[in-house]
Scaffold this motif. Structure first.
Motif, short mmCIF file in Angstrom:
data_model
loop_
_atom_site.label_atom_id
_atom_site.label_comp_id
_atom_site.label_asym_id
_atom_site.label_seq_id
_atom_site.Cartn_x
_atom_site.Cartn_y
_atom_site.Cartn_z
N LYS A 38 -10.20 29.70 16.17
CA LYS A 38 -9.86 28.36 15.61
C LYS A 38 -10.11 26.99 17.35
N TYR A 39 -9.83 27.78 17.75
CA TYR A 39 -9.60 26.45 19.61
C TYR A 39 -10.73 27.27 20.06
N LEU A 40 -11.33 26.17 21.43
CA LEU A 40 -11.78 26.68 22.42
C LEU A 40 -11.31 26.22 23.84
N VAL A 41 -10.88 26.68 24.56
CA VAL A 41 -10.71 25.57 26.19
C VAL A 41 -12.15 25.95 27.11
N SER A 42 -12.28 24.76 27.48
CA SER A 42 -13.21 24.59 28.55
C SER A 42 -11.95 24.04 29.90
N ILE A 43 -12.81 24.58 30.99
CA ILE A 43 -12.53 24.55 32.54
C ILE A 43 -13.19 23.87 33.94
N GLY A 44 -12.78 22.57 33.98
CA GLY A 44 -13.93 21.91 34.67
C GLY A 44 -14.12 22.17 36.05
N ASP A 45 -14.95 22.27 36.64
CA ASP A 45 -14.94 22.67 37.69
C ASP A 45 -14.25 22.03 39.54
N SER B 287 -9.88 32.51 36.98
CA SER B 287 -10.07 33.20 35.87
C SER B 287 -9.56 32.75 34.94
N ALA B 288 -9.34 32.76 33.64
CA ALA B 288 -8.55 32.74 32.11
C ALA B 288 -9.00 33.59 31.11
N TYR C 176 -0.15 33.08 24.73
CA TYR C 176 0.21 32.30 26.32
C TYR C 176 -1.95 31.84 26.31
N LEU C 177 -1.83 31.08 26.94
CA LEU C 177 -3.11 30.93 28.02
C LEU C 177 -2.53 31.60 28.98
N VAL C 178 -3.79 32.06 30.22
CA VAL C 178 -3.27 32.87 31.55
C VAL C 178 -3.42 32.53 32.48
N THR C 179 -3.61 31.82 33.20
CA THR C 179 -5.04 31.20 34.21
C THR C 179 -4.38 31.61 35.70
N ALA C 180 -5.76 32.20 36.28
CA ALA C 180 -5.45 32.40 37.65
C ALA C 180 -5.96 32.55 38.74
N LEU D 196 -0.30 32.13 39.37
CA LEU D 196 -0.86 32.54 38.05
C LEU D 196 0.02 31.73 37.57
N LYS D 197 -1.01 31.09 35.96
CA LYS D 197 0.36 29.99 35.33
C LYS D 197 -0.09 31.26 33.62
N PHE D 198 1.12 30.85 32.70
CA PHE D 198 1.37 31.54 31.45
C PHE D 198 1.37 29.50 30.75
N TRP D 199 0.69 29.34 29.81
CA TRP D 199 0.31 28.33 29.23
C TRP D 199 0.89 28.51 27.33
N ASN D 200 2.51 27.99 27.23
CA ASN D 200 2.62 28.26 26.20
C ASN D 200 1.23 27.94 24.82
N PHE D 201 0.49 28.60 24.07
CA PHE D 201 -0.25 28.24 23.03
C PHE D 201 0.59 28.56 21.83
#
Length: 85
Positions: free
Chosen positions: A25-32, A60-61, A69-73, A78-83
């Motif tokens: 349903k969702y797309l996550v984009s991470i900028g440079d 990495s994500a 959760y969306l996890v970013t490293a 190391l972050k856990f984003w409630n999603f």
């Protein structure tokens, strides 16, 4: 020439990574490094739902299998984003 099915505009510079939520349903984009934006899209509606400024590079994500959760490293985080997917 063919037109794209969907067009998402919002990042000012490059995009380092993209990933779909487990329910697609969702797309996550991470900028440079220059962009420093993490955007969440309702991609079929071509709407940016939210954005967060990122202060450190994300290497990495991924989503947890439940999509909760969306996890970013990065180099030092190391972050856990409630999603709510």
């Amino acid at each position: 020439t063919k037109k794209p099915n969907y067009l998402l505009k919002g990042h000012r510079y490059g995009i380092e990574n993209i990933l779909f939520s487990p329910n697609m349903k969702y797309l996550v984009s991470i900028g440079d490094f220059n962009d420093r934006g993490l955007f969440v899209w309702s991609w079929k509606d071509e709407i940016r739902l939210t954005m967060n400024k990122i202060s450190k590079k994300i290497n990495s994500a991924l989503f947890t299998s439940s999509g909760q959760y969306l996890v970013t490293a990065g180099d030092q985080h190391l972050k856990f984003w409630n999603f709510d997917a």
